[in-house]
Scaffold this active site. Structure first.
Site, PDB file in Angstrom:
ATOM      1  N   CYS A  75      23.912   4.430  11.527  1.00 18.33           N
ATOM      2  CA  CYS A  75      24.600   4.262  10.250  1.00 18.33           C
ATOM      3  C   CYS A  75      25.560   5.425  10.098  1.00 18.33           C
ATOM      4  O   CYS A  75      25.136   6.592  10.130  1.00 18.33           O
ATOM      5  CB  CYS A  75      23.546   4.271   9.134  1.00 18.33           C
ATOM      6  N   CYS A 186      31.726   1.585   9.999  1.00 14.48           N
ATOM      7  CA  CYS A 186      30.437   1.292   9.359  1.00 14.48           C
ATOM      8  C   CYS A 186      29.759   0.299  10.283  1.00 14.48           C
ATOM      9  O   CYS A 186      30.394  -0.656  10.744  1.00 14.48           O
ATOM     10  CB  CYS A 186      30.659   0.677   7.982  1.00 14.48           C
TER      11      CYS A 186
HETATM   12  N1  DGL Z   1      25.780   0.687   7.936  1.00 16.87           N
HETATM   13  C1  DGL Z   1      26.161   1.814   7.168  1.00 16.87           C
HETATM   14  C2  DGL Z   1      27.251   2.624   7.867  1.00 16.87           C
HETATM   15  O1  DGL Z   1      27.393   2.564   9.062  1.00 16.87           O
HETATM   16  C3  DGL Z   1      26.502   1.684   5.717  1.00 16.87           C
HETATM   17  C4  DGL Z   1      26.082   0.566   4.911  1.00 16.87           C
HETATM   18  C5  DGL Z   1      25.681   0.922   3.503  1.00 16.87           C
HETATM   19  O2  DGL Z   1      26.539   1.200   2.648  1.00 16.87           O
HETATM   20  O3  DGL Z   1      24.479   0.919   3.289  1.00 16.87           O
HETATM   21  O4  DGL Z   1      27.959   3.359   7.227  1.00 16.87           O
END
Ligand code: DGL
Length: 257
Positions: A75, A186
């Site tokens: 993430c 993301c």
């Molecule tokens: N998957 C997360 C990232 O790579 C973010 C998603 C969220 O806002 O929870 O930033």
């Protein structure tokens, strides 16, 4: 305690990290993984840095307590908020984070216009901005927060009418040759890659950090002699803070796209 045969922990606010898990299992098909999605607290990207840091530490402790030999923070948002802190706290433990693919995008051609899509927190954080500063002489970057896209991917209904409409809305100003490359900063966004490509046009190069993070994980484990040495047969144990959501994570893991 952990050793060569222990699993690799992979964590995200919800479903996004599955895009990284897909790359990890391709790069290390013989390794076992525990995937933890914190869907009860998703999205992270609109929360404060302190909140995200606390949630990330909790998820990290959970995977470490399960005996994982490494944790991949799959993430970008959680990496920006907590990776440095966790690495300082556990200097000997293998912690791999996600980095927006600004470098390959900037170096892909002569002074490209690069659209960097991510969560509001990622775009605001020092990690992203210092990386961007390193390549500012080689590319023009345009930041585009896309928090709503997380919600559509979390539902597991990919390419829904609402998702497409949202993407059309935010991407229309960059259509028709106005950008040369797009960075999916993301880990949820690669699940919308096809729609993003279709809207921006076939000539636009699309980058994400998933494969880089998977290769980095293999390098780190290799360096510590912690790879299990198997070429196939690895398994994934899916866990989610909303147990019913594990089915969505599995569906995305096998998604053909
Ligand atoms: N998957 C997360 C990232 O790579 C973010 C998603 C969220 O806002 O929870 O930033």
């Amino acid at each position: 305690m952990y050793g060569k045969d222990s699993p690799i922990g992979v964590f995200d606010s919800g479903m996004g990290g599955v895009s990284v898990l897909r790359k990890l299992s391709r790069v290390m098909p013989g390794e076992n993984f525990i995937y933890f999605g914190d869907s009860v607290n998703a999205p992270y990207g609109t929360k404060s840095k302190e909140e995200i840091k606390a949630l990330t530490e909790k998820a990290f402790d959970f995977l470490r307590d399960k005996g994982c030999k490494a944790v991949v923070i799959a993430c970008n948002t959680a990496t920006s908020a907590a990776a440095k802190y966790l690495r300082e706290k556990y200097p000997d433990y293998s912690i791999i984070g996600l980095e927006p693919a600004l470098k390959p995008a900037a170096l892909s051609m002569d002074y490209p216009k690069v659209l960097a899509m991510a969560t509001p927190l990622t775009l605001k954080e020092e990690k992203f901005n210092s990386l961007m500063a390193q390549y500012e002489d080689q590319a023009e970057f345009i930041k585009l927060p896309a928090p709503e896209l997380v919600k559509y991917i979390e539902s597991g209904e990919l390419d829904s009418e609402e998702e497409i409409q949202y993407l059309e809305e935010i991407l229309t100003p960059y259509k028709d040759g106005k950008v040369d490359a797009v960075v999916l900063g993301c880990t949820h966004f690669p699940f919308a890659r096809k729609t993003i490509q279709r809207i921006l046009g076939d000539d636009v190069l699309v980058f994400d950090g998933g494969l880089g993070a998977a290769r980095q994980t293999r390098r780190v484990l290799e360096g510590k002699n912690l790879l299990n040495g198997k070429e196939e047969g690895g398994a994934v144990n899916f866990i989610n803070s909303i147990p019913e959501k594990t089915e969505i994570a599995k569906k995305l893991f096998y998604y053909k796209g």
